[in-house]
Write an enzyme that holds these catalytic residues in place. Structure first.
Site, PDB file in Angstrom:
ATOM      1  N   HIS A  47      34.952  37.203  47.812  1.00  0.00           N
ATOM      2  CA  HIS A  47      35.404  38.302  46.970  1.00  0.00           C
ATOM      3  C   HIS A  47      34.580  38.397  45.688  1.00  0.00           C
ATOM      4  O   HIS A  47      34.229  39.477  45.247  1.00  0.00           O
ATOM      5  CB  HIS A  47      36.888  38.097  46.643  1.00  0.00           C
ATOM      6  CG  HIS A  47      37.506  39.244  45.914  1.00  0.00           C
ATOM      7  ND1 HIS A  47      37.952  40.377  46.549  1.00  0.00           N
ATOM      8  CD2 HIS A  47      37.735  39.434  44.588  1.00  0.00           C
ATOM      9  CE1 HIS A  47      38.434  41.212  45.661  1.00  0.00           C
ATOM     10  NE2 HIS A  47      38.320  40.683  44.459  1.00  0.00           N
ATOM     11  N   HIS A  93      42.506  46.607  47.325  1.00  0.00           N
ATOM     12  CA  HIS A  93      43.545  45.599  47.104  1.00  0.00           C
ATOM     13  C   HIS A  93      44.336  45.470  48.394  1.00  0.00           C
ATOM     14  O   HIS A  93      45.550  45.650  48.436  1.00  0.00           O
ATOM     15  CB  HIS A  93      44.438  45.977  45.906  1.00  0.00           C
ATOM     16  CG  HIS A  93      44.613  44.834  44.965  1.00  0.00           C
ATOM     17  ND1 HIS A  93      45.786  44.560  44.320  1.00  0.00           N
ATOM     18  CD2 HIS A  93      43.745  43.873  44.566  1.00  0.00           C
ATOM     19  CE1 HIS A  93      45.633  43.488  43.558  1.00  0.00           C
ATOM     20  NE2 HIS A  93      44.406  43.055  43.688  1.00  0.00           N
TER      21      HIS A  93
END
Lengths: 719, 228
Positions: A47, A93
C-alpha cells in the site's frame, strides 16, 4: 515496557519476506527492534511502497504545460488560469469498507479530503466510484447502505458537495467491494504546500485529533499472539470524525495564510511513520520524534502502537519557529491539539524516543529509497474468443432489460443521500455524465467525472484501460469542458499471479496511450491490489477520475432536449456488441472483445463538440448501453419522448466508442452538418424528440412507463 | 444594511449565506460562536446550515448553548430580524427561539433534492417576498428535518399565520408538511430548505433571492430596538 523478540513468525506476520528482512539486516548491520520492524513493515508494504506497481506506473504520462505538480505529493496540482489551480486525487478504501462499510467508506472520504487540503486547497468537489457484488448476494444490501451512508455522513458534515460518481454491481465483487473516493480543491497556484521539510532544527508539530490504537496494523497486520503490547485486538478499521476534519481543514488553511508552514503532510496509512519519513526524505533531512509529546487518547500506548496508529484527522507540519505562538493560537481557536513532537536534524536518521529510551534509530532515506521494487512476472491476457451469434430482440425489450438492472437504472437513491450543493457553487448535480461546479468568484466552471467499464478491462486490458480514459474524456467534452488531467485508482487482484499482473500491465499501457493521445496526464492516483477472496479476483477496475475546465459559463452544455429537436449521432457506428450491457443484462453473457478505441477519432469528436457548443442544446456521450440507453436518458431528462429510425440490436445497443448523442433544433442541426463536413467527423440524423413514447423503429413504449422502471429499479432491489 | 452570519466550528453553509446576503446588498460580518456580544448596529442575523458541533447526538443542542446564541436570542427579543436555515433552524429550536423540534427524516436517510414549497403565509418577510399561495422551488439537504410539535402548537402556528412554507411532496415526514415557521412577531424565520442555494441562475434557480431582498427591506422598515 519490553518489546517482543524478533522471530521468523513475527517477521512473516509483518508481511515481510525473507529477502526483505535480509535487506533490513544489511541496511542496519544489526537486528531491528520491534518498533523498527513495525516501521519497516509500514513503509515497505504494498500500500505504501507500490513495490509491485512502481515499474509500470513510471510509464504513465505525468507532465504537460498544465501540470504544476504530478504524482508523488498528497495530490496532483493543475493550472486553471488566472493564477488558480485545481488540486485533486482519487484513492481506494476497499478492504476497510468491506469489513466495516460505514466507517470504511467515511474514512476513505476523510483521507482524500485531507490529501487535498494538505496542499493548501479548500476542497470544492467530491465524487466516488463504487463497485458492489450481485444485487441478490446476501451481503450486498448491507454494504450498499453502509457505504453510501458513510460517504454521505462524512462528506455532508465536512461540507463538500458530492457532484458525481458511479455505482456498479457484479458478482465478481461479492467478496471485495470497491470504494474509490475522489476530491478536488482550489488554491492559488503560487500558494501550494508541499511535504518536503527544509532547515535543520525546525520544530515538527503534531496537529488535529489525538492518537489512539485504532488502525494499528491497518497497513500491515501485526499478529497479537507475538505481541503482548497489543493486549486487545482492535479493529483495524479507523473511525472517522468529520467534525474534527472540518476544524482541521479550517485551522490548516488559516495557519497556511500566516506563512508559518514550511512543510506539511497528512497522516494517512501508517500514520506518524509515513508522514515523518516522507517529510524528511523529500527534504534531505533526518527527523527526531519524542513520542512522550504526542497527544494520545488511550493510556500506556507503546512506541510501536503510536508509530503505526492510523487514527484519523491528524497532520504533521514543519513550522517556522518564530511563528509558533501564532500557530498555536489558530489551533486553540479551533479547539484542536497542537504539540511540538520533534525536530528536523541534519543527519540521515529517523530517531524515535519514548520514555527516555531510543525505540528506533534508522537511516531515514533508506526507509523509502531502499523499499523493495518488484518486476513481477506477468502474462499477456489472451485475446477474447470471438463473439457468438447474438439474436435479434424487440429493441424495447432490450431497453427494458437494461432499465430494470440496478447497473443502468437511475442512481438517485444513492446520490440524494449526498449533499451535492453545499458551497452554493454546484452547476450540474449528479445524475448526468459529469458534475460541474463554478470556480468560486469567477466565471469559470470545472467539470468532474469518474469512469471505467471493468468488463472491457477483463476481456482486453489494454483496450479497456484506454476506454476508461476515453469515456472520461467524452463525459467532460459533453458538457463543453476541455479535459485537463486525470487521476487513476487502480483496483486489481493478487499481483503475484502472472495473469492478474498481466491485466495490470495491459491496463496501464492502454491508460498511458489514451492519456498521451488525449492530453490528459495522470497527476495523482493510487493502487489497490490483492482484491481477492478465496482466490477469486475482482474484475480489473482501473477507475479514471478526470477534471475539465470550461473557461466561460456560457460555454457550458447543459440544456435538455425539447419536442421537435433533432437527434444527431456524432461518431462512427459499427455495431460492436462484444462485452456489451445488452449481452450481460439480457442473456447473462459476458463474451467477446472490448470495443476498440480510436484515440484520434475520440480527440476529433471531442474537439468538435466543444467547438460547436453554441449550436448544441443537449449532449451526452454514448457508453455502455449504446444509442438506445443514451436516447432514453436524454428523453427522460427532458420529459419528452424520442423516436429513433433504427430497430436492429447492433445499431441500438452496440458500444462503439467515440460517440455522442446531440439534441438541437433543425436550423442548428443543419449548421452542425456543415461544420461536421468541414471537420471531417461523422454526423448523422438518427431520429427526433417529441411525443410521449420511446420508439425504436416499429417498437414503442410510453416514456412514463419506462421512466418509472428506470427510477425504481435500484431502490426496489436495494433500499 | 449590515448583516451578521453566525459561525460555529462545524458550520458549512456560512460562506454561502454570507454571499446571498451580499448579493442582496448587505455588508456581512462573520460572528464567531465564542463571542458573548454582538457587534453594534446589525440589521439582520443569519444562522447558517452545517453541522454546528458535529451534531452526532442532537442537532444544534451544543450550539444552542454557545455564548453568542444568548446574544442572538436577546437580539430577536428586541425585535431583530433573524433567519435560521437548516442546521440554523435546528439551533433556533434548541435555543427556544421557536417552538417544536426537528427529528430524523421519516425515511431515515439524508435527503438532498430540490423540492416544491407552497408559501403558506402572508405575514412577515416571507409573505412580503412571495405572497401567500405562491409555489417556489428550493433545495433541501438534511438528515434531521422532520418538523414536529404537539397538536396545540401546530394549531396555534397555523392559526397565527406562522407556518411560512409547506412541502408539496413531503421529503422528511414533517407534521402538516411544515418546512419553515415564523416567530410571533413574524421577524424570526426558521426553515429547512436552502434559499441561499437558489439566488443565481447558474445554481439552477433563483427563487431564494426574493426572500433575502424582503428580509433586508423588512429589517430597514422595522429595525431592532437598541439594547437596554
Amino acid at each position: 515496557m519490553s518489546e517482543p523478540k524478533i522471530t521468523e513468525d513475527l517477521i512473516a506476520a509483518h508481511g515481510l519476506n525473507e529477502q526483505e528482512y535480509a535487506e533490513i539486516i544489511r541496511l542496519l548491520n544489526r537486528e531491528p527492534t520491534f518498533t523498527e520492524l513495525g516501521i519497516f513493515s509500514a513503509m515497505w508494504n504494498e500500500h505504501c511502497s507500490y513495490k509491485s506497481s512502481k515499474k509500470w506506473l513510471r510509464t504513465l504520462p505525468t507532465t504537460g504545460p498544465q501540470v504544476i505538480c504530478g504524482p508523488g505529493e498528497n495530490a496532483g496540482v493543475v493550472d486553471i488560469g488566472d493564477g488558480q489551480a485545481v488540486v485533486f486525487k482519487m484513492e481506494s478504501h476497499n478492504h476497510p469498507s468491506y469489513i466495516e462499510p460505514y466507517q470504511g467508506a467515511a474514512t476513505g472520504v476523510g483521507g482524500i479530503l485531507r490529501d487535498v487540503f494538505t496542499m493548501g486547497a479548500r476542497p470544492v468537489a467530491a465524487m466516488n466510484s463504487l463497485s458492489f457484488g450481485a444485487p441478490e448476494h446476501p451481503k450486498t444490501r448491507q454494504l450498499v447502505h453502509g457505504v453510501v451512508e458513510g460517504i454521505g455522513g462524512y462528506g455532508n458534515c465536512f461540507g463538500v458537495p458530492t457532484v458525481g460518481g458511479e455505482v456498479r454491481f457484479h458478482a465478481a465483487y461479492n467478496g471485495n467491494c470497491l470504494v474509490n473516493a475522489f476530491a478536488a480543491g482550489l488554491a492559488d497556484a503560487d500558494r501550494i504546500f508541499y511535504s518536503a521539510a527544509s532547515g535543520v532544527g525546525m520544530p515538527v508539530v503534531y496537529l488535529g485529533a489525538r492518537t489512539g490504537r485504532d488502525g494499528v496494523g491497518g497497513a500491515t497486520m501485526a499478529s497479537a499472539e507475538f505481541d503482548d503490547s497489543i493486549e486487545e485486538k482492535r479493529p483495524t478499521v479507523q473511525v472517522g470524525d468529520p467534525f474534527t476534519e472540518k476544524r482541521l481543514m479550517e485551522a490548516t488553511l488559516e495557519l497556511m495564510a500566516t506563512g508559518a508552514v514550511i512543510s506539511i503532510q497528512d497522516m494517512g496509512a501508517a500514520g506518524l511513520t509515513c508522514s515523518a519519513v516522507e517529510m524528511g526524505d523529500k527534504g534531505g533531512l533526518g527527523v527526531r520524534l519524542d513520542l512522550d509529546a504526542v497527544p494520545v487518547r488511550e493510556e500506556n500506548m507503546s512506541a510501536y502502537e503510536m508509530m503505526l496508529s492510523e487514527s484519523q484527522e491528524r497532520m504533521l507540519m514543519v513550522l517556522r519557529p518564530d511563528k509558533e505562538a501564532e500557530a498555536r493560537a489558530v489551533f486553540e481557536k479551533w479547539d484542536l491539539d497542537f504539540a511540538i513532537v520533534g525536530e528536523t536534524i541534519a543527519e540521515d536518521r529517523f530517531v524515535i524516543m519514548h520514555r527516555g529510551e531510543c525505540k528506533a534509530d534508522l537511516p531515514l532515506r533508506a526507509l523509502s529509497g531502499s523499499a523493495p521494487e518488484y518486476d513481477r512476472p506477468w502474462v499477456e491476457t489472451p485475446p477474447a474468443p470471438p463473439l457468438g451469434e447474438v439474436p435479434e430482440v424487440d429493441p424495447i425489450e432490450g431497453l427494458r432489460a437494461l432499465l430494470s438492472s440496478p447497473n443502468y437504472a437511475s442512481k438517485h437513491w444513492v446520490y440524494e443521500q449526498y449533499d451535492s450543493q453545499v458551497m452554493a457553487d454546484t452547476v450540474l448535480t449528479p445524475g448526468r455524465g459529469a458534475g460541474v461546479i463554478r470556480v468560486h468568484g469567477t466565471d469559470k466552471l470545472l467539470a468532474f467525472t469518474a469512469d471505467v467499464t471493468p468488463r472491457y478491462v477483463k476481456a482486453n486490458p489494454r483496450a479497456g484501460g484506454a476506454q476508461a480514459v476515453a469515456e472520461a474524456f467524452r463525459n467532460l467534452c459533453a458538457v463543453g469542458a476541455r479535459p485537463l488531467a486525470a487521476t487513476d485508482c487502480l483496483n486489481f487482484g493478487n499481483p503475484e499471479k502472472p495473469e492478474i499482473m498481466g491485466q495490470f500491465v495491459g491496463a496501464i499501457r492502454g491508460i498511458g496511450e489514451a492519456c498521451r493521445a488525449l492530453d490528459m496526464p495522470i497527476v495523482s492516483g493510487n493502487v489497490s491490489l490483492y482484491n481477492e477472496t478465496d482466490g477469486a479476483a475482482i474484475l480489473p477496475t482501473p477507475t479514471i477520475g478526470a477534471v475539465g475546465l470550461i473557461e466561460r459559463a456560457d460555454a457550458l452544455i447543459a440544456g435538455n432536449a425539447r419536442a421537435g429537436h433533432v437527434a444527431l449521432l456524432l461518431g462512427e457506428t459499427a455495431g460492436h456488441l462484444g462485452q456489451s450491457a445488452l449481452l450481460a443484462e439480457m442473456w447473462g453473457r459476458e463474451e467477446g472483445d472490448a470495443p476498440p478505441v480510436d484515440l484520434a477519432a475520440e480527440r476529433r469528436n471531442g474537439d468538435f463538440i466543444r467547438a460547436n457548443a453554441a449550436l448544441i442544446r443537449a449532449c451526452t456521450d454514448l457508453s455502455d448501453g449504446g444509442l438506445a440507453l443514451a436516447a432514453f436518458e436524454m428523453a427522460e431528462a427532458a420529459g419528452t419522448g424520442v423516436s429513433l429510425d433504427a430497430s436492429d440490436v447492433a445499431t441500438l445497443f452496440g458500444e462503439d466508442q467515440g460517440r455522442y448523442l446531440i439534441a438541437c433544433d433543425f436550423d442548428a442541426a443543419e449548421a452542425l452538418m456543415v461544420e461536421a463536413g468541414k471537420a471531417g467527423v461523422a454526423l448523422a440524423t438518427v431520429g427526433r424528440f417529441g411525443g410521449a413514447h420511446v420508439r425504436f423503429g416499429a417498437s414503442a413504449a410510453p416514456l412514463s412507463e419506462l421512466g418509472a422502471l428506470w427510477r425504481d429499479s435500484l431502490s426496489r432491489r436495494l433500499a | 444594511m449590515r448583516a451578521g452570519v453566525v459561525v460555529f466550528p462545524g458550520s458549512n453553509c456560512d460562506r454561502d449565506l454570507a454571499r446571498a446576503f451580499r448579493r442582496a446588498g448587505a455588508r456581512v460580518e462573520m460572528l464567531w460562536h465564542k463571542e458573548a456580544a454582538l457587534p453594534p448596529g446589525l440589521d439582520v442575523i443569519g444562522i447558517p446550515g452545517g453541522f454546528s458541533f458535529g451534531d452526532y447526538l442532537r442537532c444544534g443542542a451544543i450550539a444552542a448553548r454557545a455564548p453568542l446564541m444568548r446574544a442572538v436570542a436577546e437580539y430577536a427579543g428586541r425585535g431583530g430580524h433573524v433567519i435560521g436555515i437548516c442546521n440554523g433552524f435546528q439551533v433556533m429550536l434548541e435555543a427556544g427561539m421557536l417552538p417544536g423540534a426537528l427529528m430524523r427524516n421519516a425515511g431515515l436517510k439524508f435527503v438532498c433534492r430540490t423540492v416544491t414549497l407552497e408559501v403558506a403565509t402572508d405575514r412577515g418577510f416571507p409573505g412580503e417576498a412571495y405572497g401567500k399561495g405562491r409555489e417556489i422551488r428550493l433545495p433541501v439537504a438534511h438528515h434531521d428535518g422532520s418538523y414536529q410539535a404537539d397538536g396545540e402548537t401546530l394549531d396555534r402556528l397555523e392559526g397565527e399565520g406562522r407556518v411560512a412554507f409547506r412541502y408539496r411532496g413531503n421529503p422528511n415526514g414533517s407534521a402538516r408538511n411544515i418546512a419553515g415557521i415564523l416567530s410571533e412577531n413574524g421577524r424570526v424565520l426558521g426553515m429547512m430548505p436552502h434559499p441561499e442555494r437558489a439566488v443565481d441562475p447558474l445554481q439552477g434557480g433563483t427563487d431564494g433571492a426574493a426572500l433575502f431582498a424582503a428580509l433586508f427591506a423588512a429589517a430597514a422598515a422595522e429595525p431592532a430596538l437598541r439594547p437596554a
